[in-house]
Design a protein around this motif. Sequence first.
Motif, PDB file in Angstrom:
ATOM      1  N   THR A 177       1.978  -8.608  -1.355  1.00  0.00           N
ATOM      2  CA  THR A 177       1.206  -7.402  -1.970  1.00  0.00           C
ATOM      3  C   THR A 177       0.727  -6.469  -0.424  1.00  0.00           C
ATOM      4  O   THR A 177       0.727  -6.613   0.047  1.00  0.00           O
ATOM      5  CB  THR A 177      -0.516  -8.023  -2.662  1.00  0.00           C
ATOM      6  N   PRO A 178       1.786  -4.959  -1.528  1.00  0.00           N
ATOM      7  CA  PRO A 178       2.004  -4.185  -0.584  1.00  0.00           C
ATOM      8  C   PRO A 178       0.791  -3.416  -0.160  1.00  0.00           C
ATOM      9  O   PRO A 178      -0.155  -3.452  -1.174  1.00  0.00           O
ATOM     10  CB  PRO A 178       2.829  -2.730  -0.582  1.00  0.00           C
ATOM     11  N   ARG A 179       0.185  -2.821   1.781  1.00  0.00           N
ATOM     12  CA  ARG A 179      -1.271  -2.224   1.618  1.00  0.00           C
ATOM     13  C   ARG A 179      -1.111  -1.486   1.712  1.00  0.00           C
ATOM     14  O   ARG A 179      -2.133  -0.526   1.608  1.00  0.00           O
ATOM     15  CB  ARG A 179      -1.876  -3.579   3.015  1.00  0.00           C
ATOM     16  N   GLU A 180      -0.112  -0.763   1.804  1.00  0.00           N
ATOM     17  CA  GLU A 180       0.030   0.896   2.428  1.00  0.00           C
ATOM     18  C   GLU A 180       1.729   1.282   1.745  1.00  0.00           C
ATOM     19  O   GLU A 180       2.593   0.368   0.952  1.00  0.00           O
ATOM     20  CB  GLU A 180       0.494   1.032   3.390  1.00  0.00           C
ATOM     21  N   ASP A 183       4.934  -0.058   3.245  1.00  0.00           N
ATOM     22  CA  ASP A 183       5.268  -1.449   2.887  1.00  0.00           C
ATOM     23  C   ASP A 183       6.032  -1.790   2.270  1.00  0.00           C
ATOM     24  O   ASP A 183       6.741  -2.922   1.709  1.00  0.00           O
ATOM     25  CB  ASP A 183       3.950  -2.263   2.588  1.00  0.00           C
ATOM     26  N   ILE A 255      -1.735  -2.269  -7.852  1.00  0.00           N
ATOM     27  CA  ILE A 255      -2.328  -2.297  -6.062  1.00  0.00           C
ATOM     28  C   ILE A 255      -1.863  -0.949  -5.554  1.00  0.00           C
ATOM     29  O   ILE A 255      -1.475   0.105  -6.344  1.00  0.00           O
ATOM     30  CB  ILE A 255      -0.841  -2.540  -6.061  1.00  0.00           C
ATOM     31  N   LEU A 256      -2.235  -0.337  -4.294  1.00  0.00           N
ATOM     32  CA  LEU A 256      -2.326   1.325  -3.197  1.00  0.00           C
ATOM     33  C   LEU A 256      -3.109   1.996  -4.553  1.00  0.00           C
ATOM     34  O   LEU A 256      -2.456   3.024  -4.574  1.00  0.00           O
ATOM     35  CB  LEU A 256       0.328   0.723  -4.068  1.00  0.00           C
ATOM     36  N   SER A 257      -3.969   1.417  -4.961  1.00  0.00           N
ATOM     37  CA  SER A 257      -4.749   2.134  -5.880  1.00  0.00           C
ATOM     38  C   SER A 257      -5.255   3.892  -4.809  1.00  0.00           C
ATOM     39  O   SER A 257      -5.326   4.655  -5.225  1.00  0.00           O
ATOM     40  CB  SER A 257      -6.282   1.597  -6.140  1.00  0.00           C
ATOM     41  N   HIS A 258      -4.882   3.461  -3.547  1.00  0.00           N
ATOM     42  CA  HIS A 258      -5.387   4.301  -2.350  1.00  0.00           C
ATOM     43  C   HIS A 258      -4.112   5.210  -2.098  1.00  0.00           C
ATOM     44  O   HIS A 258      -4.047   6.023  -1.528  1.00  0.00           O
ATOM     45  CB  HIS A 258      -6.622   3.669  -1.324  1.00  0.00           C
TER      46      HIS A 258
END
Length: 298
Positions: A177-180, A183, A255-258
């Motif tokens: 799962t990518p965090r940024e 990624d 994912i990556l909601s931020h």
Amino acid sequence: MDRLTAIEIFVDVARAGSFSAVAERFEMTPAMIGKYIKWLEARVGSRLLNRNTRSQSLTEAGREYLAGCQSLLQHYRELEQNTQAHTGQATGKIRISAPYTFGTYRLTPLLCRFMAHYPQIRIELDLSDLLVDVTGDGFDLVFRVGAPKDAAFIARPMATSVPVFCASPRYLQRHGTPRELADLARHHCLGFTPWLSQSNLAGEFPLDQLHLWDSPFVSNHGGALKMAALHHAGIVLQPRALLREELASGALVEILSHALPAPRPVNLLYPAREPMPLRLRLLIDYLCEHRRELDLPA
């Protein structure tokens, strides 16, 4: 054959470049469209189109004739508009261009209700995420995502497009799962064709971090990208309205909601002109009155 219909067909063929696209619009076969063109050429005594197996292009005589036909149709529309304004009867066709997702899931239900009120009005909805020439392509109304750039058109904000990153659980299990955003360089990002050419999202979001040029799957249709994501092909970035059911069921995982692009306005564009056809004024007023239904919760 009806001469006005033949002229309308010729103008549309000149715009679309093919008989098949126009045949669908007029509910005819391509062969019948060809017969109208041949009949018109016989009437004017000159070849108007160069033809091959795949497309048509204008001859020099065709280009001159096209300009006159466009002027004639514009005069006819103005005459029709003035008559409708006096009689108070709303009839005729309205051509609308809208993005695939917005046009399918939000706009179409509202247009159907409008037609129930005005059965003499015919709606022709063309779905495309590519930019169109409002006047040159013959559209009366255009919906587009993003800030309007052409000051020559009236723009009314109608809704908001909220994007979301997501992928299938199986894809995330296999690839992590990518965090940024950075990624994503190690992931398969599913490419949306308008982002590679005409989209104004490029000025608002670092699309280069999605590495779309190396995408394993590219499409001009958000629905196709959703299906690819459901079949574990990669990470998709599309409007939440398109992905809502799959996110709710767990078939896709957000994912990556931020790190999402900012929500973008969906504007209704139309050229300023007087007098405005009664059918257009009625539809614009109806859409504005019910714009909350277009702007569904994210």
